[in-house]
Design an enzyme around this catalytic site. Structure first.
Site, PDB file in Angstrom:
ATOM      1  N   ASP A  26      -2.600  -2.156   9.841  1.00  0.00           N
ATOM      2  CA  ASP A  26      -2.596  -2.110   8.373  1.00  0.00           C
ATOM      3  C   ASP A  26      -3.041  -3.425   7.726  1.00  0.00           C
ATOM      4  O   ASP A  26      -3.143  -3.509   6.500  1.00  0.00           O
ATOM      5  CB  ASP A  26      -1.191  -1.781   7.854  1.00  0.00           C
ATOM      6  CG  ASP A  26      -0.816  -0.320   8.076  1.00  0.00           C
ATOM      7  OD1 ASP A  26      -1.711   0.492   8.364  1.00  0.00           O
ATOM      8  OD2 ASP A  26       0.389   0.004   7.944  1.00  0.00           O
ATOM      9  N   LYS A  34       0.846  -1.206   0.000  1.00  0.00           N
ATOM     10  CA  LYS A  34       0.000   0.000   0.000  1.00  0.00           C
ATOM     11  C   LYS A  34       0.870   1.241   0.000  1.00  0.00           C
ATOM     12  O   LYS A  34       2.021   1.228   0.442  1.00  0.00           O
ATOM     13  CB  LYS A  34      -0.938   0.025   1.202  1.00  0.00           C
ATOM     14  CG  LYS A  34      -0.265  -0.007   2.602  1.00  0.00           C
ATOM     15  CD  LYS A  34       0.181   1.326   3.160  1.00  0.00           C
ATOM     16  CE  LYS A  34       0.843   1.180   4.524  1.00  0.00           C
ATOM     17  NZ  LYS A  34       1.618   2.351   4.960  1.00  0.00           N
ATOM     18  N   ALA A  62       3.719  -1.527   4.304  1.00  0.00           N
ATOM     19  CA  ALA A  62       2.894  -2.562   4.952  1.00  0.00           C
ATOM     20  C   ALA A  62       3.181  -3.956   4.423  1.00  0.00           C
ATOM     21  O   ALA A  62       2.275  -4.780   4.299  1.00  0.00           O
ATOM     22  CB  ALA A  62       1.398  -2.219   4.849  1.00  0.00           C
ATOM     23  N   GLY A  63       4.439  -4.243   4.131  1.00  0.00           N
ATOM     24  CA  GLY A  63       4.805  -5.574   3.618  1.00  0.00           C
ATOM     25  C   GLY A  63       4.576  -6.676   4.632  1.00  0.00           C
ATOM     26  O   GLY A  63       4.054  -7.743   4.283  1.00  0.00           O
ATOM     27  N   GLY A  64       4.929  -6.448   5.876  1.00  0.00           N
ATOM     28  CA  GLY A  64       4.699  -7.449   6.924  1.00  0.00           C
ATOM     29  C   GLY A  64       3.209  -7.668   7.134  1.00  0.00           C
ATOM     30  O   GLY A  64       2.750  -8.804   7.284  1.00  0.00           O
ATOM     31  N   VAL A  74      11.199  -4.330   2.804  1.00  0.00           N
ATOM     32  CA  VAL A  74      11.063  -4.753   4.205  1.00  0.00           C
ATOM     33  C   VAL A  74      11.232  -3.530   5.120  1.00  0.00           C
ATOM     34  O   VAL A  74      12.167  -2.749   4.938  1.00  0.00           O
ATOM     35  CB  VAL A  74      12.117  -5.830   4.542  1.00  0.00           C
ATOM     36  CG1 VAL A  74      11.993  -6.265   6.000  1.00  0.00           C
ATOM     37  CG2 VAL A  74      11.955  -7.028   3.610  1.00  0.00           C
ATOM     38  N   GLY A 120       9.628  -0.852   5.134  1.00  0.00           N
ATOM     39  CA  GLY A 120       9.746   0.266   4.203  1.00  0.00           C
ATOM     40  C   GLY A 120       8.603   1.255   4.236  1.00  0.00           C
ATOM     41  O   GLY A 120       8.608   2.235   3.497  1.00  0.00           O
TER      42      GLY A 120
HETATM   43  O1  C5P Z   1      -0.813  -1.783  14.598  1.00  0.00           O
HETATM   44  P1  C5P Z   1       0.654  -1.994  14.380  1.00  0.00           P
HETATM   45  O2  C5P Z   1       1.177  -3.186  15.143  1.00  0.00           O
HETATM   46  O3  C5P Z   1       1.045  -2.026  12.952  1.00  0.00           O
HETATM   47  O4  C5P Z   1       1.368  -0.712  15.001  1.00  0.00           O
HETATM   48  C1  C5P Z   1       2.733  -0.676  15.260  1.00  0.00           C
HETATM   49  C2  C5P Z   1       3.050   0.531  16.137  1.00  0.00           C
HETATM   50  O5  C5P Z   1       2.897   1.742  15.395  1.00  0.00           O
HETATM   51  C3  C5P Z   1       2.165   0.700  17.333  1.00  0.00           C
HETATM   52  O6  C5P Z   1       2.617  -0.045  18.434  1.00  0.00           O
HETATM   53  C4  C5P Z   1       2.258   2.204  17.603  1.00  0.00           C
HETATM   54  O7  C5P Z   1       3.470   2.516  18.244  1.00  0.00           O
HETATM   55  C5  C5P Z   1       2.347   2.759  16.187  1.00  0.00           C
HETATM   56  N1  C5P Z   1       1.020   3.150  15.667  1.00  0.00           N
HETATM   57  C6  C5P Z   1       0.404   4.292  16.180  1.00  0.00           C
HETATM   58  N2  C5P Z   1      -0.830   4.650  15.690  1.00  0.00           N
HETATM   59  C7  C5P Z   1      -1.437   3.940  14.727  1.00  0.00           C
HETATM   60  C8  C5P Z   1      -0.827   2.781  14.188  1.00  0.00           C
HETATM   61  C9  C5P Z   1       0.412   2.417  14.678  1.00  0.00           C
HETATM   62  O8  C5P Z   1       0.953   4.955  17.046  1.00  0.00           O
HETATM   63  N3  C5P Z   1      -2.615   4.329  14.286  1.00  0.00           N
END
Ligand code: C5P
Length: 308
Positions: A140, A9, A104-106, A99, A101
């Site tokens: 994501d 994305k 949202a690859g993971g 990776v 990057g």
């Molecule tokens: O949801 P995900 O595990 O991808 O998020 C990784 C980290 O990115 C979260 O722990 C947080 O620190 C940050 N994040 C955030 N606000 C969001 C999405 C992610 O602060 N809306």
């Protein structure tokens, strides 16, 4: 054996609100799925083998193959939801998405593993349940199931598909090394504190989708979309990786209509007029010495789907 193709994305708008009590930020996150994607293959494993993970592709060495990988977590989460206990499955990721990057690859691999295991185990999990499991895996992941163009609210997991016309042509400049998403959000908060505006969710207004950006997507107008591209995380990514400014400049000088850091970076995204212009921008970026490599691609494309 089931193979699922899943898109990366780009966030054409990433509006970031204040830091919430749960550690996340409220977003107005306009996702667009691009053809640059991974393929995840799930195949049956012998009893007691558990979940095993392999990865191929030029950046395979940078992909964690332990239990932190979202594909492995997705397989276990789906099995648990159906009361199946520890699953036996081999997952292989053919990696093309940069990776760490900001594409949202993971998360894409997590979404693909949900779809692949659901098909392999013939579970027929309803789409709504898959979206719920995806949101549990990460902010994501739901969008990687959905694809197309969508507005993500909340931490990005509450999705509404958006109307879009035609195809947009993109170039992605891949940097050396990744950026940690939590570190970039923390830097965004730090910069806001430094500027005196505050960083909490009572101080920062809740962001909203930009009507001009939504109109540009609905009209299929790349010039208007380029003018509306916006990423509130870009100052933070540039603060942590100042060299990205030269990458953005190189793509713009090569004729891109618009440029921005993709999500939390460090990949930079460039919008081009058409496929030919995108190929030229990619070539100029590869020759510029400001990035490791560059890929021309297009979107929107559908979300995670089983290959015939
Ligand atoms: O949801 P995900 O595990 O991808 O998020 C990784 C980290 O990115 C979260 O722990 C947080 O620190 C940050 N994040 C955030 N606000 C969001 C999405 C992610 O602060 N809306």
């Amino acid at each position: 054996m089931i193979t699922v193709r899943v898109p990366a994305k780009v966030n054409v708008q990433l509006g970031v609100g204040g830091l919430r009590a749960d550690g996340f930020h409220d977003l107005a996150n306009v996702f667009l799925a691009v053809a640059l994607g991974d393929e995840v293959t799930a195949s049956a494993a012998g009893p007691g083998e558990g979940v095993t993970l392999t990865c191929s592709g030029p950046d395979a060495a940078a992909v964690p193959l332990d239990d932190s990988n979202l594909a492995a977590r997705a397989a276990r989460l789906l099995a648990a939801r159906h009361g199946l206990g520890e699953p036996d499955v081999r997952l292989h990721i053919a990696k093309a998405i940069p990776v760490a990057g900001g594409m949202a690859g993971g998360s894409a691999d997590g979404a693909a593993a949900l779809v692949a295991c659901d098909a392999l185990w013939e579970l027929g999990t309803p789409a709504g349940t898959l979206l719920e499991l995806a949101a549990e895996l990460g902010s994501d992941v739901p969008f990687a199931l959905l694809g197309g163009v969508a507005l993500g609210r909340g931490r990005g997991e509450i999705l509404d598909p958006l109307p879009v016309t035609g195809t947009f042509h993109w170039v992605f400049a891949v940097a050396d090394g990744g950026l940690s998403t939590p570190a970039v959000f923390r830097e965004c908060d730090r910069l806001r504190e430094e500027a005196g505006t505050g960083s909490g969710d009572t101080e920062v207004p809740t962001p909203d989708a930009d009507p001009a950006l939504l109109a540009a997507l609905a009209d299929g107008d790349p010039v208007a979309l380029a003018g509306a591209l916006a990423n509130d995380l870009q100052p933070a990514a540039l603060s942590l990786r100042p060299s990205l400014a030269a990458t953005l400049r190189a793509g713009t000088e090569a004729g891109a209509l618009g440029a921005l850091v993709s999500g939390s970076g460090p990949t930079c995204a460039f919008l081009a007029k058409d496929a030919e212009a995108a190929a030229a921008v990619a070539e100029a970026l590869r020759a510029s010495g400001t990035c490791r490599t560059a890929h021309a691609t297009y979107g929107p494309v559908p979300g995670a789907g089983v290959l015939p």
